[in-house]
Design an enzyme around this catalytic site. Structure first.
Site, PDB file in Angstrom:
ATOM      1  CG  HIS A 308      58.460 -29.626   7.148  1.00  0.00           C
ATOM      2  ND1 HIS A 308      58.398 -29.801   5.793  1.00  0.00           N
ATOM      3  CD2 HIS A 308      59.478 -28.771   7.384  1.00  0.00           C
ATOM      4  CE1 HIS A 308      59.361 -29.085   5.229  1.00  0.00           C
ATOM      5  NE2 HIS A 308      60.025 -28.458   6.164  1.00  0.00           N
ATOM      6  CG  ASP A 365      62.800 -23.550  11.740  1.00  0.00           C
ATOM      7  OD1 ASP A 365      63.952 -23.215  11.458  1.00  0.00           O
ATOM      8  OD2 ASP A 365      61.864 -23.524  10.928  1.00  0.00           O
TER       9      ASP A 365
HETATM   10  N1  ACO Z   1      50.590 -26.905  16.197  1.00  0.00           N
HETATM   11  C1  ACO Z   1      49.316 -27.368  16.283  1.00  0.00           C
HETATM   12  N2  ACO Z   1      48.622 -27.889  15.242  1.00  0.00           N
HETATM   13  C2  ACO Z   1      49.234 -27.939  14.049  1.00  0.00           C
HETATM   14  C3  ACO Z   1      50.563 -27.473  13.875  1.00  0.00           C
HETATM   15  C4  ACO Z   1      51.248 -26.950  15.000  1.00  0.00           C
HETATM   16  N3  ACO Z   1      52.499 -26.510  14.886  1.00  0.00           N
HETATM   17  N4  ACO Z   1      50.938 -27.619  12.568  1.00  0.00           N
HETATM   18  C5  ACO Z   1      49.879 -28.170  11.952  1.00  0.00           C
HETATM   19  N5  ACO Z   1      48.850 -28.372  12.827  1.00  0.00           N
HETATM   20  C6  ACO Z   1      47.566 -29.018  12.542  1.00  0.00           C
HETATM   21  C7  ACO Z   1      46.646 -28.096  11.765  1.00  0.00           C
HETATM   22  O1  ACO Z   1      45.816 -27.343  12.630  1.00  0.00           O
HETATM   23  C8  ACO Z   1      45.871 -29.099  10.936  1.00  0.00           C
HETATM   24  O2  ACO Z   1      44.919 -29.715  11.770  1.00  0.00           O
HETATM   25  P1  ACO Z   1      43.486 -30.186  11.156  1.00  0.00           P
HETATM   26  O3  ACO Z   1      43.833 -31.222  10.111  1.00  0.00           O
HETATM   27  O4  ACO Z   1      42.739 -30.725  12.331  1.00  0.00           O
HETATM   28  O5  ACO Z   1      42.875 -28.936  10.573  1.00  0.00           O
HETATM   29  C9  ACO Z   1      46.903 -30.159  10.580  1.00  0.00           C
HETATM   30  O6  ACO Z   1      47.846 -30.118  11.667  1.00  0.00           O
HETATM   31  C10 ACO Z   1      47.625 -29.927   9.251  1.00  0.00           C
HETATM   32  O7  ACO Z   1      48.234 -28.628   9.286  1.00  0.00           O
HETATM   33  P2  ACO Z   1      48.346 -27.624   8.043  1.00  0.00           P
HETATM   34  O8  ACO Z   1      48.475 -26.224   8.546  1.00  0.00           O
HETATM   35  O9  ACO Z   1      47.243 -27.904   7.067  1.00  0.00           O
HETATM   36  O10 ACO Z   1      49.696 -28.100   7.401  1.00  0.00           O
HETATM   37  P3  ACO Z   1      50.587 -27.248   6.401  1.00  0.00           P
HETATM   38  O11 ACO Z   1      51.360 -28.244   5.630  1.00  0.00           O
HETATM   39  O12 ACO Z   1      49.761 -26.268   5.638  1.00  0.00           O
HETATM   40  O13 ACO Z   1      51.532 -26.389   7.368  1.00  0.00           O
HETATM   41  C11 ACO Z   1      53.332 -25.712   8.716  1.00  0.00           C
HETATM   42  C12 ACO Z   1      52.819 -26.739   7.682  1.00  0.00           C
HETATM   43  C13 ACO Z   1      53.114 -24.274   8.208  1.00  0.00           C
HETATM   44  C14 ACO Z   1      54.844 -25.908   8.901  1.00  0.00           C
HETATM   45  C15 ACO Z   1      52.588 -25.948  10.057  1.00  0.00           C
HETATM   46  O14 ACO Z   1      52.830 -27.237  10.544  1.00  0.00           O
HETATM   47  C16 ACO Z   1      52.950 -24.900  11.138  1.00  0.00           C
HETATM   48  O15 ACO Z   1      52.346 -23.827  11.176  1.00  0.00           O
HETATM   49  N6  ACO Z   1      53.968 -25.215  12.008  1.00  0.00           N
HETATM   50  C17 ACO Z   1      54.443 -24.261  12.983  1.00  0.00           C
HETATM   51  C18 ACO Z   1      55.399 -23.280  12.329  1.00  0.00           C
HETATM   52  C19 ACO Z   1      56.746 -23.888  11.997  1.00  0.00           C
HETATM   53  O16 ACO Z   1      57.332 -24.587  12.818  1.00  0.00           O
HETATM   54  N7  ACO Z   1      57.243 -23.584  10.784  1.00  0.00           N
HETATM   55  C20 ACO Z   1      58.557 -24.042  10.333  1.00  0.00           C
HETATM   56  C21 ACO Z   1      58.419 -25.001   9.214  1.00  0.00           C
HETATM   57  S1  ACO Z   1      59.974 -25.699   8.826  1.00  0.00           S
HETATM   58  C22 ACO Z   1      60.782 -24.563   7.922  1.00  0.00           C
HETATM   59  O17 ACO Z   1      60.277 -23.653   7.335  1.00  0.00           O
HETATM   60  C23 ACO Z   1      62.221 -24.737   7.857  1.00  0.00           C
END
Ligand code: ACO
Length: 429
Positions: A308, A365
């Site tokens: 998140h 979610d």
């Molecule tokens: N699976 C694997 N790795 C992940 C995931 C995931 N779901 N989410 C984040 N990471 C990793 C990234 O690769 C990154 O790794 P690094 O530091 O080695 O490069 C680190 O964790 C940080 O992730 P970011 O993408 O920079 O975090 P951001 O805050 O931009 O993204 C997000 C948050 C979009 C929710 C992300 O976690 C994601 O894509 N999750 C899956 C989609 C999801 O479940 N979305 C619903 C969100 S809740 C809502 O809208 C109600």
């Protein structure tokens, strides 16, 4: 003297005001920095940028706190109906018994939709995504109520538009469901409460006026809608505020919010979670293989429903929903292999250092998709339910933006393209 921040640019010092929120959060007010120094600030994805002051929702991602108008999400989910929470978000206070009765009554007066709106279904291709249909229909509402277009015309018209939206949204969502199944539409029943009426319009049949949803399902739906009701300046709420800041009408602002919510990184994740779980099951159910794929930087696969932008320890909504999820599954006696995959995935990810180090926990979610599936909703309908819950939050955010007379939202950029160059005529290219 109030706190200030100092920034030194090219040897020159600038003093900037510091803003403190009611929960002690701090911000440096950089709104005059460009005028004073020529510099803007850069923050792709607005990860550290406050776009507004807001009194609607407070959340602390580190501590896992979520409060609406000061009330904790746990208390609201345990004690309120969805319309009570909608009232709280919109008006700032919990309603008294008579205020709530009046609010509910006003809503029941607007639950029907203009028959002309049904004609839109003829234009939608078979199998088209429910979210595209929903945003089109909400946008189309503006065409049926031209007197409500001007957000500054009169407060009565605005109030009516807000009531209309909350009243018609369940009717429209249920119509989308019925049309996709080729079933006749079930009309709203104003003697039912908001959630039961929605379930009746969705799962009831014109041939069965006695359909009564199980109270466990009504309770779970009520909770799910409350848990989704607002989440401060997320992607869709910011979209609603941004579109509204151009003084576009409320219907079009909400329609834009629905489109922003549709994306798989936002509300669309609940659909993606279930599709991912099904994919893992059909692939043989080897959870470790998919965990490894999610960890592999060269693999675009992400574990949907994990992580998140703001919650970095746990998502308080996920905690509440997990409990509701267990209750619903037990009551309905659901025995679904996809749920077994979900449980395994959760267990493995929560103990894997990759996920622990990055503070990646199941978000709302992850569990909501599982409940929606158990309740009988098709996968591509999940995000519709998110939108239904989020509507009062979007409206409250829009209303705050409008009443505070916020300027049109217009970020800056740092240009990285070509320097000026001479035009090249076609024959010389
Ligand atoms: N699976 C694997 N790795 C992940 C995931 C995931 N779901 N989410 C984040 N990471 C990793 C990234 O690769 C990154 O790794 P690094 O530091 O080695 O490069 C680190 O964790 C940080 O992730 P970011 O993408 O920079 O975090 P951001 O805050 O931009 O993204 C997000 C948050 C979009 C929710 C992300 O976690 C994601 O894509 N999750 C899956 C989609 C999801 O479940 N979305 C619903 C969100 S809740 C809502 O809208 C109600």
């Amino acid at each position: 003297m109030s706190e200030t921040a100092k920034i030194i640019l090219e040897g020159k010092e600038y003093e900037l005001p510091v803003i403190t929120g009611s929960e002690g959060e701090k911000a440096i007010d950089i709104s005059n920095l460009r005028g004073l120094s020529g510099y803007i600030t850069m923050d792709e994805g607005y990860k550290n940028t406050g776009s507004t002051l807001s009194a609607v929702t407070f959340l602390d991602g580190e501590l896992g706190i979520l409060r609406h108008r000061g009330y904790s999400i746990e208390d609201l989910a345990d004690n309120c109906t969805f319309l009570e929470v909608a009232y709280l978000l919109l008006k700032g206070e919990l309603p008294t018994e008579s205020e709530l009765a009046d609010f509910e009554h006003k809503i029941t007066e607007h639950t029907l939709v203009n028959e002309g709106l049904e004609g839109m279904f003829k234009a939608f291709p078979t199998g088209s995504h429910p979210m595209g249909q929903l945003s089109s229909m909400i946008s189309a509402l503006s065409l049926f109520y031209p007197k409500s277009l001007n957000p500054h015309r009169d407060e009565d018209a605005i109030s009516r538009t807000i009531i209309r939206l909350i009243a018609k949204m369940p009717t429209i969502c249920a119509m989308i469901y019925k049309k996709r199944n080729g079933h006749p539409i079930v009309f709203p029943n104003n003697y039912l409460d908001y959630v039961t009426n929605y379930l009746n319009m969705t799962f009831g049949q014109v041939t069965d006026p006695n359909y009564t949803p199980d109270p466990v399902i009504v309770n779970a739906m009520n909770k799910l809608l409350i848990l989704h009701a607002d989440h401060e300046q997320n992607c869709s709420a910011s979209t609603v505020r941004m579109v509204g800041s151009s003084q576009s009408n409320l219907y079009s602002s909400i329609s834009a919010g629905i489109n922003a919510l549709w994306g798989p990184l936002h509300g669309g994740a609940n659909q993606e979670v279930l599709e991912m779980l099904e994919h893992i099951k059909n692939d043989g159910g080897d959870v470790t293989k998919w965990i490894n794929k999610a960890k592999d930087k060269n693999d675009p696969f992400r574990l949907m429903g994990f992580g998140h932008r703001v919650y970095k320890n746990f998502d308080p909504r996920a905690k509440i929903i997990k409990k509701a999820c267990d209750e619903v599954l037990e009551k309905l006696g659901v025995n679904d292999p996809v749920l077994e995959i979900a449980k395994k995935l959760e267990e493995v990810a929560l103990s894997d250092p990759y996920f622990v180090d990055r503070k990646l926990f199941p978000n709302v979610d992850f569990y909501s998709g599982i409940i929606y599936r158990a309740l009988g909703f098709p996968t591509d309908f999940f995000t519709i339910l998110f939108a239904l819950g989020r509507l009062p939050g979007w409206i409250s955010q829009w209303q705050e933006m409008r009443l505070e007379k916020q300027p049109i939202a217009r970020p800056r950029q740092i240009y990285t393209g070509q320097a000026p160059r001479e035009f090249v005529p076609m024959e010389k290219r």
